[in-house]
Design a protein around this motif. Structure first.
Motif, PDB file in Angstrom:
ATOM      1  N   MET A   1       3.776  13.991  13.009  1.00  0.00           N
ATOM      2  CA  MET A   1       2.621  13.848  12.117  1.00  0.00           C
ATOM      3  C   MET A   1       2.917  12.814  11.022  1.00  0.00           C
ATOM      4  SD  MET A   1       0.539  16.968  10.366  1.00  0.00           S
ATOM      5  CE  MET A   1       0.741  16.762   8.626  1.00  0.00           C
ATOM      6  N   ASN A   2       1.968  11.955  10.759  1.00  0.00           N
ATOM      7  CA  ASN A   2       2.143  10.934   9.729  1.00  0.00           C
ATOM      8  C   ASN A   2       1.756  11.532   8.371  1.00  0.00           C
ATOM      9  OD1 ASN A   2       2.078   8.707   8.071  1.00  0.00           O
ATOM     10  ND2 ASN A   2       0.856   7.446   9.451  1.00  0.00           N
ATOM     11  N   THR A   3       2.757  11.762   7.517  1.00  0.00           N
ATOM     12  CA  THR A   3       2.479  12.429   6.238  1.00  0.00           C
ATOM     13  C   THR A   3       2.413  11.453   5.070  1.00  0.00           C
ATOM     14  OG1 THR A   3       4.834  12.795   5.939  1.00  0.00           O
ATOM     15  CG2 THR A   3       3.558  14.615   6.899  1.00  0.00           C
ATOM     16  N   SER A   4       2.425  10.144   5.376  1.00  0.00           N
ATOM     17  CA  SER A   4       2.425   9.166   4.286  1.00  0.00           C
ATOM     18  C   SER A   4       1.095   9.208   3.536  1.00  0.00           C
ATOM     19  CB  SER A   4       2.659   7.765   4.851  1.00  0.00           C
ATOM     20  OG  SER A   4       1.636   7.447   5.754  1.00  0.00           O
TER      21      SER A   4
ATOM     22  N   PHE B   1      -1.710   4.867   7.465  1.00  0.00           N
ATOM     23  CA  PHE B   1      -1.210   5.929   6.591  1.00  0.00           C
ATOM     24  C   PHE B   1      -1.824   7.275   6.972  1.00  0.00           C
ATOM     25  CE2 PHE B   1      -1.270   1.915   4.174  1.00  0.00           C
ATOM     26  CZ  PHE B   1       0.102   1.751   4.051  1.00  0.00           C
ATOM     27  N   GLY B   2      -1.040   8.331   6.755  1.00  0.00           N
ATOM     28  CA  GLY B   2      -1.514   9.667   7.094  1.00  0.00           C
ATOM     29  C   GLY B   2      -2.757  10.025   6.296  1.00  0.00           C
TER      30      GLY B   2
ATOM     31  N   PHE C   1     -14.390   8.771   7.953  1.00  0.00           N
ATOM     32  CA  PHE C   1     -12.919   8.724   7.983  1.00  0.00           C
ATOM     33  C   PHE C   1     -12.364  10.029   7.408  1.00  0.00           C
ATOM     34  CE2 PHE C   1     -14.316   4.300   7.271  1.00  0.00           C
ATOM     35  CZ  PHE C   1     -13.752   3.674   8.372  1.00  0.00           C
ATOM     36  N   PRO C   2     -11.929  10.942   8.288  1.00  0.00           N
ATOM     37  CA  PRO C   2     -11.499  12.259   7.785  1.00  0.00           C
ATOM     38  C   PRO C   2     -10.267  12.226   6.895  1.00  0.00           C
ATOM     39  CG  PRO C   2     -11.100  12.046  10.160  1.00  0.00           C
ATOM     40  CD  PRO C   2     -11.847  10.823   9.743  1.00  0.00           C
ATOM     41  N   THR C   3      -9.445  11.173   6.984  1.00  0.00           N
ATOM     42  CA  THR C   3      -8.205  11.158   6.190  1.00  0.00           C
ATOM     43  C   THR C   3      -8.364  10.343   4.901  1.00  0.00           C
ATOM     44  OG1 THR C   3      -7.416   9.252   7.444  1.00  0.00           O
ATOM     45  CG2 THR C   3      -6.714  11.423   8.203  1.00  0.00           C
TER      46      THR C   3
END
Ligand code: PNS
Length: 160
Positions: free
Chosen positions: A1-4, A30-31, A63-65
């Protein structure tokens, strides 16, 4: 998982297709990405901070993130508070470079653990800026392709 976690700070007065292009690129890398609008008492903006945030939320809905937030004071303090590791900035032409370099090095001096990442928007947005968009709107020029439709409507209403 990308947590950045990256912060994309700016005035966004208003958000343009160039900003949106960068948000899209940043969201892929980026996460999580926080689009952070500066509340700056010194500037005379066209749109209030609330209006800018509203437009940004609307155009980044898919964009959910991506999160939209407001900050005051030093960017590095805000980045620390949010736990971000990266500051994202767009760079268009060489003319952007000097200002961006100064800001990046100063931010790094203030907070050495932060990385400043520059990304280029699509070629078609190299000439685009919020300043140019405001000027075109003020003189009733065409805005198609420069800003999202919702921003175009808000601009037309604002200057009419
Ligand atoms: O869209 P803009 O106006 O080019 O964005 C500039 C911004 C908001 C990124 C910059 O002015 C900023 O970070 N201001 C906060 C105050 C700060 O931290 N200043 C020191 C940076 S050298």
């Amino acid at each position: 998982m990308n947590t950045s976690l990256a912060i994309y700070p700016g005035s966004f007065d208003p958000v343009t297709n160039g900003h949106l292009d960068l948000i899209e690129r940043g969201a892929k890398i980026f996460g999580r990405l926080i689009v952070a609008v500066l509340r700056n008492a010194d500037k005379q903006p066209l749109f209030t901070v609330d209006e800018r945030v509203e437009m940004l939320r609307e155009v980044t809905r898919s964009f959910p993130t991506v999160e939209v937030d407001v900050f005051e004071g030093l960017l590095v303090d805000y980045a620390r508070r949010r736990g971000a590791q990266v500051i994202l900035r767009g760079i268009r032409a060489i003319s952007d470079y000097e200002y961006e370099l100064q800001m990046a090095l100063m931010n790094r001096k203030l907070e050495p653990s932060l990385e400043i990442v520059f990304m280029m928007p699509a070629e078609s947005y190299i000439y685009l800026s919020a300043h140019v968009v405001r000027e075109i709107a003020q003189f009733g020029g065409p805005l198609t392709g420069l800003v999202p439709p919702v921003v175009e409507r808000r601009l037309r209403a604002k200057v009419s």
